[in-house]
Design an enzyme around this catalytic site. Structure first.
Site, short mmCIF file in Angstrom:
data_model
loop_
_atom_site.label_atom_id
_atom_site.label_comp_id
_atom_site.label_asym_id
_atom_site.label_seq_id
_atom_site.Cartn_x
_atom_site.Cartn_y
_atom_site.Cartn_z
N CYS A 1 -2.14 -6.82 6.06
CA CYS A 1 -1.53 -8.07 5.58
C CYS A 1 -0.68 -8.79 6.63
O CYS A 1 -0.99 -9.93 6.99
CB CYS A 1 -0.68 -7.79 4.35
SG CYS A 1 -1.67 -7.32 2.95
N GLU B 1 0.86 -1.18 0.00
CA GLU B 1 0.00 0.00 0.00
C GLU B 1 0.90 1.23 0.00
O GLU B 1 1.97 1.23 0.59
CB GLU B 1 -0.90 0.01 1.24
CG GLU B 1 -1.91 -1.11 1.20
CD GLU B 1 -2.91 -1.05 2.34
OE1 GLU B 1 -3.02 -0.02 3.02
OE2 GLU B 1 -3.58 -2.08 2.55
C1 UDX Z 1 3.03 -5.86 2.86
C2 UDX Z 1 4.10 -6.48 1.94
O1 UDX Z 1 5.24 -5.62 1.91
C3 UDX Z 1 3.56 -6.67 0.53
O2 UDX Z 1 4.51 -7.32 -0.28
C4 UDX Z 1 2.28 -7.52 0.62
O3 UDX Z 1 1.70 -7.67 -0.65
C5 UDX Z 1 1.27 -6.90 1.58
O4 UDX Z 1 1.88 -6.70 2.86
P1 UDX Z 1 2.01 -3.42 3.26
O5 UDX Z 1 1.21 -4.05 4.35
O6 UDX Z 1 1.35 -2.51 2.29
O7 UDX Z 1 2.72 -4.56 2.37
O8 UDX Z 1 3.16 -2.55 3.95
P2 UDX Z 1 4.73 -2.67 4.22
O9 UDX Z 1 5.41 -1.56 3.53
O10 UDX Z 1 5.25 -4.02 3.98
O11 UDX Z 1 4.76 -2.36 5.80
C6 UDX Z 1 4.10 -3.22 6.72
C7 UDX Z 1 4.33 -2.75 8.14
O12 UDX Z 1 5.67 -2.95 8.55
C8 UDX Z 1 4.03 -1.27 8.39
O13 UDX Z 1 3.30 -1.16 9.60
C9 UDX Z 1 5.39 -0.63 8.54
O14 UDX Z 1 5.36 0.49 9.40
C10 UDX Z 1 6.20 -1.77 9.14
N1 UDX Z 1 7.65 -1.72 8.83
C11 UDX Z 1 8.09 -1.89 7.55
C12 UDX Z 1 8.58 -1.58 9.86
O15 UDX Z 1 8.20 -1.44 11.05
N2 UDX Z 1 9.90 -1.59 9.57
C13 UDX Z 1 10.37 -1.75 8.29
O16 UDX Z 1 11.61 -1.77 8.11
C14 UDX Z 1 9.42 -1.90 7.26
#
Ligand code: UDX
Length: 441
Positions: A263, A158
């Protein structure tokens, strides 16, 4: 090619639009009349950068259509995607009733005269769901209908969904049907990305295993951050140092309040349930969940340590969305933190560049929460600033202005966005995650 997408949620709408953008003719089907009418008016029900313009351009070009009729979709699409929700059940396993219902509906619209159809599962589903879809379609379709079943998981994030769809790292196509595989490869010809062809079960597993691994990376660095705090080290440097190893990589090693969203929390729970149902318990993932849940509690303790009590304190909260560039507040740590602070008697005034409306609608706050579209106005007379979402505007905030507006200059940065030395220079008392070495300097 003519394709149909059933379900116009995040994945269905964005992938349908991107298929149209590369030249295919796409029919998007949804049983929600209101949603289809909104889309037909050119309005997009979600905030996703770039998507609204792309929908409009492709509707105007005649390549993207919206309808509530599954029958029309099944008639017009040689490839029919299922992109409906797969919500969690109370025990963590996946509720597949929407998938089953759509499989039946497709089956009932199929006729031998239509010719061969490919039915593709794009929703995130447990391994072996494809087999069930195949059985269901076979059972409910008239005799003589020809079809193949494919798993084609979606990896979009997203906030950058359009970019991820048009330029994916990889495309995974899983099927045990040669004809279906050939059609799917043709569908993806306009995309410049490596295509991995697998059997159907492996494709389904790739999605759950990939998301679980990313969540594991986040929990890993958060656990390391806690060790950094206890040993006066700096997690940002540690992440940089381990991320320079090409086998590990720097991405998804940002320590903070942990993962949320629609997700990761759901998919990790589902993978735990799937592994258990297959007699192969994956307990490592339970630890990933535990670390993730603890991250918020540890941070709240840090705030309590400084504020002593939340009661009657005014807290400026920067961030409501579960991450930057989205208005999505599902499983958002920011929302969960706000609830705890409210419950303990604090007054919360929240800012978010996109998610105020969604927080109002879906936040389910028991107490009162105030909102402001002006991030600096939130600070006026507040006892502390809590940063909960990694929006770039917060990372680039004017520290002097923060210090000037806060009643007491306390900043709790749950995403390590600000520079500790700069905050100190601006006269702020600053708490973050896993950067004890920098705090001490
Ligand atoms: C995720 C997957 O990345 C994607 O491939 C799948 O299709 C759906 O789930 P999304 O949920 O959109 O995507 O967000 P993402 O950017 O992956 O972040 C998920 C969560 O992890 C967020 O709450 C973000 O704040 C957290 N995060 C991400 C961290 O805390 N640290 C990081 O280094 C990266």
């Amino acid at each position: 090619m003519n394709i149909t997408i059933i379900g116009t949620g995040y994945v269905g709408l964005t992938s349908g639009t991107c298929f149209a953008e590369v030249g295919h003719h796409v029919t998007c089907v949804d049983n929600n009349q209101e949603k289809i009418e909104t889309l037909l008016r050119g309005e997009i029900p979600i905030y996703e950068p770039g998507l609204a313009d792309l929908v409009k351009a492709n509707v105007d070009s005649g390549r993207l259509k919206f309808t509530t009729s599954t029958e029309d979709g099944v008639k017009s699409g040689d490839i029919i995607f299922i992109a409906v929700p797969t919500p969690p059940q109370p025990d963590g396993s996946v509720d597949l009733s929407f998938i089953e219902k759509v499989a039946r509906e497709i089956a009932e619209c199929l006729t031998p005269e239509l010719g061969y159809r490919v039915i593709v599962d794009k929703s995130t589903v447990p391994v072996k769901t494809g087999d069930k879809v195949k059985q269901t379609v076979r059972r409910y379709a008239p005799d003589g209908v020809e079809f193949g079943v494919v798993s084609n998981p979606e990896f979009l994030r997203e906030g950058c969904a359009v970019e991820d769809l048009l330029h994916p790292d990889r495309i995974v196509i899983g099927s045990n049907d040669e004809k279906a595989l050939a059609l799917m490869q043709k569908l993806y010809e306009p995309f410049v990305a490596p295509v991995l062809v697998t059997d159907i079960n492996s494709a389904e597993l790739i999605k759950h295993a990939a998301n679980s691994f990313l969540a594991l990376k986040i929990s890993y660095i958060n656990a390391v951050a806690n060790i950094c705090e206890a040993s006066h080290a700096d997690v940002e440097k540690v992440a940089e140092g381990i991320g320079m190893d090409k086998r590990i990589g720097r991405a998804f090693l940002n320590a903070g309040l942990g993962y949320g969203g629609s997700c990761f929390p759901k998919d990790i729970k589902a993978f735990i349930a799937i592994s258990e149902s297959l007699g192969q318990p994956f307990d490592l993932l339970k630890e990933v969940e535990r670390i993730n849940a603890d991250q918020m509690n540890r941070f709240l303790d840090k705030i309590r340590e400084k504020l002593w009590v939340f009661r009657d304190k005014k807290i400026a909260l920067w961030g409501l969305a579960f991450k930057q560039n989205t208005d999505d507040v599902r499983e958002s740590v920011a929302i969960r933190m706000a609830k705890v602070m409210l419950k303990e008697g604090a007054r919360v005034i929240a800012n978010d560049p996109q998610a105020i409306a969604t927080a109002k609608k879906f936040g389910e706050f028991e107490g009162e929460i105030d909102y402001t579209p002006d991030m600096y106005a939130a600070l006026d007379d507040a006892d502390a600033l809590v940063i909960a979402t990694e929006w770039p505007q917060y990372a680039n905030a004017d520290l002097t202005e923060i210090a000037r507006r806060l009643r007491t200059p306390l900043v709790f940065d749950g995403r390590n966005l600000l520079d500790p030395a700069d905050t100190k220079a601006a006269g702020l008392e600053y708490e973050c995650i896993g950067r004890a070495a920098v705090d001490a300097s």
